[in-house]
Design a protein around this motif. Structure first.
Motif, PDB file in Angstrom:
ATOM      1  N   TYR A 151      -4.120 -31.796 -50.038  1.00 53.97           N
ATOM      2  CA  TYR A 151      -3.317 -32.355 -51.123  1.00 53.97           C
ATOM      3  C   TYR A 151      -1.836 -32.081 -50.871  1.00 53.97           C
ATOM      4  O   TYR A 151      -0.990 -32.939 -51.081  1.00 53.97           O
ATOM      5  CB  TYR A 151      -3.755 -31.772 -52.462  1.00 53.97           C
ATOM      6  CG  TYR A 151      -3.050 -32.392 -53.642  1.00 53.97           C
ATOM      7  CD1 TYR A 151      -3.544 -33.555 -54.212  1.00 53.97           C
ATOM      8  CD2 TYR A 151      -1.887 -31.838 -54.156  1.00 53.97           C
ATOM      9  CE1 TYR A 151      -2.898 -34.147 -55.287  1.00 53.97           C
ATOM     10  CE2 TYR A 151      -1.233 -32.423 -55.225  1.00 53.97           C
ATOM     11  CZ  TYR A 151      -1.749 -33.577 -55.783  1.00 53.97           C
ATOM     12  OH  TYR A 151      -1.103 -34.163 -56.842  1.00 53.97           O
ATOM     13  N   LYS A 152      -1.500 -30.869 -50.422  1.00 52.81           N
ATOM     14  CA  LYS A 152      -0.106 -30.528 -50.156  1.00 52.81           C
ATOM     15  C   LYS A 152       0.478 -31.373 -49.023  1.00 52.81           C
ATOM     16  O   LYS A 152       1.613 -31.841 -49.098  1.00 52.81           O
ATOM     17  CB  LYS A 152       0.008 -29.035 -49.815  1.00 52.81           C
ATOM     18  CG  LYS A 152      -0.243 -28.123 -50.993  1.00 52.81           C
ATOM     19  CD  LYS A 152      -0.139 -26.669 -50.566  1.00 52.81           C
ATOM     20  CE  LYS A 152      -0.521 -25.752 -51.703  1.00 52.81           C
ATOM     21  NZ  LYS A 152      -0.513 -24.362 -51.277  1.00 52.81           N
ATOM     22  N   GLN A 159       6.445 -37.805 -50.247  1.00 54.50           N
ATOM     23  CA  GLN A 159       7.879 -37.584 -50.431  1.00 54.50           C
ATOM     24  C   GLN A 159       8.681 -38.181 -49.275  1.00 54.50           C
ATOM     25  O   GLN A 159       9.772 -38.702 -49.470  1.00 54.50           O
ATOM     26  CB  GLN A 159       8.177 -36.089 -50.553  1.00 54.50           C
ATOM     27  CG  GLN A 159       7.755 -35.487 -51.877  1.00 54.50           C
ATOM     28  CD  GLN A 159       8.032 -33.999 -51.932  1.00 54.50           C
ATOM     29  OE1 GLN A 159       8.388 -33.382 -50.939  1.00 54.50           O
ATOM     30  NE2 GLN A 159       7.857 -33.419 -53.117  1.00 54.50           N
ATOM     31  N   ILE A 160       8.121 -38.086 -48.074  1.00 56.77           N
ATOM     32  CA  ILE A 160       8.822 -38.639 -46.909  1.00 56.77           C
ATOM     33  C   ILE A 160       8.878 -40.163 -47.011  1.00 56.77           C
ATOM     34  O   ILE A 160       9.916 -40.780 -46.784  1.00 56.77           O
ATOM     35  CB  ILE A 160       8.124 -38.189 -45.608  1.00 56.77           C
ATOM     36  CG1 ILE A 160       8.365 -36.701 -45.393  1.00 56.77           C
ATOM     37  CG2 ILE A 160       8.607 -38.992 -44.417  1.00 56.77           C
ATOM     38  CD1 ILE A 160       7.562 -36.095 -44.270  1.00 56.77           C
ATOM     39  N   ALA A 166      15.991 -36.607 -50.315  1.00 53.61           N
ATOM     40  CA  ALA A 166      16.527 -36.820 -48.986  1.00 53.61           C
ATOM     41  C   ALA A 166      17.586 -35.786 -48.620  1.00 53.61           C
ATOM     42  O   ALA A 166      17.836 -35.561 -47.451  1.00 53.61           O
ATOM     43  CB  ALA A 166      17.095 -38.226 -48.877  1.00 53.61           C
ATOM     44  N   PHE A 167      18.203 -35.173 -49.608  1.00 55.02           N
ATOM     45  CA  PHE A 167      19.235 -34.194 -49.284  1.00 55.02           C
ATOM     46  C   PHE A 167      18.757 -32.757 -49.457  1.00 55.02           C
ATOM     47  O   PHE A 167      19.413 -31.832 -49.016  1.00 55.02           O
ATOM     48  CB  PHE A 167      20.494 -34.436 -50.136  1.00 55.02           C
ATOM     49  CG  PHE A 167      20.225 -34.421 -51.612  1.00 55.02           C
ATOM     50  CD1 PHE A 167      20.374 -33.275 -52.347  1.00 55.02           C
ATOM     51  CD2 PHE A 167      19.838 -35.573 -52.258  1.00 55.02           C
ATOM     52  CE1 PHE A 167      20.121 -33.263 -53.688  1.00 55.02           C
ATOM     53  CE2 PHE A 167      19.588 -35.577 -53.605  1.00 55.02           C
ATOM     54  CZ  PHE A 167      19.718 -34.413 -54.339  1.00 55.02           C
ATOM     55  N   LEU A 168      17.609 -32.512 -50.113  1.00 57.57           N
ATOM     56  CA  LEU A 168      17.102 -31.152 -50.301  1.00 57.57           C
ATOM     57  C   LEU A 168      15.654 -30.965 -49.857  1.00 57.57           C
ATOM     58  O   LEU A 168      15.311 -29.934 -49.328  1.00 57.57           O
ATOM     59  CB  LEU A 168      17.201 -30.743 -51.775  1.00 57.57           C
ATOM     60  CG  LEU A 168      18.580 -30.406 -52.303  1.00 57.57           C
ATOM     61  CD1 LEU A 168      18.517 -30.092 -53.784  1.00 57.57           C
ATOM     62  CD2 LEU A 168      19.177 -29.230 -51.570  1.00 57.57           C
ATOM     63  N   GLY A 169      14.803 -31.945 -50.106  1.00 60.42           N
ATOM     64  CA  GLY A 169      13.368 -31.782 -49.882  1.00 60.42           C
ATOM     65  C   GLY A 169      12.950 -31.973 -48.437  1.00 60.42           C
ATOM     66  O   GLY A 169      13.763 -31.912 -47.514  1.00 60.42           O
ATOM     67  N   PRO A 170      11.670 -32.248 -48.226  1.00 58.26           N
ATOM     68  CA  PRO A 170      11.156 -32.427 -46.872  1.00 58.26           C
ATOM     69  C   PRO A 170      11.739 -33.642 -46.166  1.00 58.26           C
ATOM     70  O   PRO A 170      11.809 -33.673 -44.939  1.00 58.26           O
ATOM     71  CB  PRO A 170       9.651 -32.587 -47.054  1.00 58.26           C
ATOM     72  CG  PRO A 170       9.373 -32.541 -48.492  1.00 58.26           C
ATOM     73  CD  PRO A 170      10.626 -32.283 -49.215  1.00 58.26           C
ATOM     74  N   ALA A 171      12.204 -34.647 -46.928  1.00 56.58           N
ATOM     75  CA  ALA A 171      12.777 -35.849 -46.299  1.00 56.58           C
ATOM     76  C   ALA A 171      14.050 -35.510 -45.530  1.00 56.58           C
ATOM     77  O   ALA A 171      14.436 -36.236 -44.612  1.00 56.58           O
ATOM     78  CB  ALA A 171      13.065 -36.901 -47.354  1.00 56.58           C
TER      79      ALA A 171
END
Length: 183
Positions: A151-152, A159-160, A166-171
């Motif tokens: 699931y994770k 999210q990708i 896009a500026f903080l997360g996994p992207a």
């Protein structure tokens, strides 16, 4: 009810000022204070000037005798004032037993009390373990599927794809042109 100063004194000094009698293989602590001195002879200053009998390792001489004087020991006490060579071994032992409750060997002898403490500790730990198992099986809800690794990973891929964060997360760490993680 004891007066407040004596009660406070007993509560704070109990581990040090305690005698133990062997009863059923276990030590039971008690303390003879001035209120229980009765008719026993005061023979010294004691640990703090109070007429009390206490078996202690660091201070061997109690302020009062262990037993009060009676018709058995009175003639031996008179004989004691003279030459000690006239006393028999049995009379010397009797004098000792009327003055002290235990010999040093009896006082230092292991009691086996540690076995009781280990068994109590093990019982508490086992009860806590069984309680936790009971809570896990019957009370708490099952673990939600959102805690699973699949699931994770799917959430990160989502999210990708959506370019969320896009500026903080996994992207931020995903290279969209090469379709792989940035190096």
């Amino acid at each position: 009810m004891l007066p407040r100063p004596l009660l406070l004194y007993r509560l704070t000094r109990r581990p040090i000022h305690s005698s133990a009698i062997l009863m059923g293989g276990h030590h039971i602590e008690h303390w003879w204070g001035p209120e229980k001195a009765g008719e026993r002879e005061v023979v010294g200053y004691g640990t703090n000037g109070e007429p009390s009998y206490v078996d202690r390792m660091d201070y061997w001489y109690p302020a009062i005798r262990f037993r009060k004087e009676d018709e058995v020991i009175a003639p031996i006490r008179q004989k004691e004032k003279g030459n000690w060579k006239n006393l028999s071994a049995e009379e010397k032992k009797l004098l000792y037993r009327y003055s002290y409750r235990q010999t040093l060997a009896e006082f230092e002898a292991p009691s086996g009390y540690w076995k009781v403490m280990v068994s109590v500790g093990a019982t508490i730990i086992s009860l806590a373990t069984f309680y936790m198992v009971f809570l896990t099986l019957y009370v708490y809800p099952p673990i939600p599927p959102t805690y699973g690794n699949e699931y994770k990973e799917a959430q990160v891929q989502r999210q990708i794809v959506l370019e969320k964060g896009a500026f903080l997360g996994p992207a931020k760490y995903w290279d969209y042109e090469k379709n792989q993680w940035k190096k």
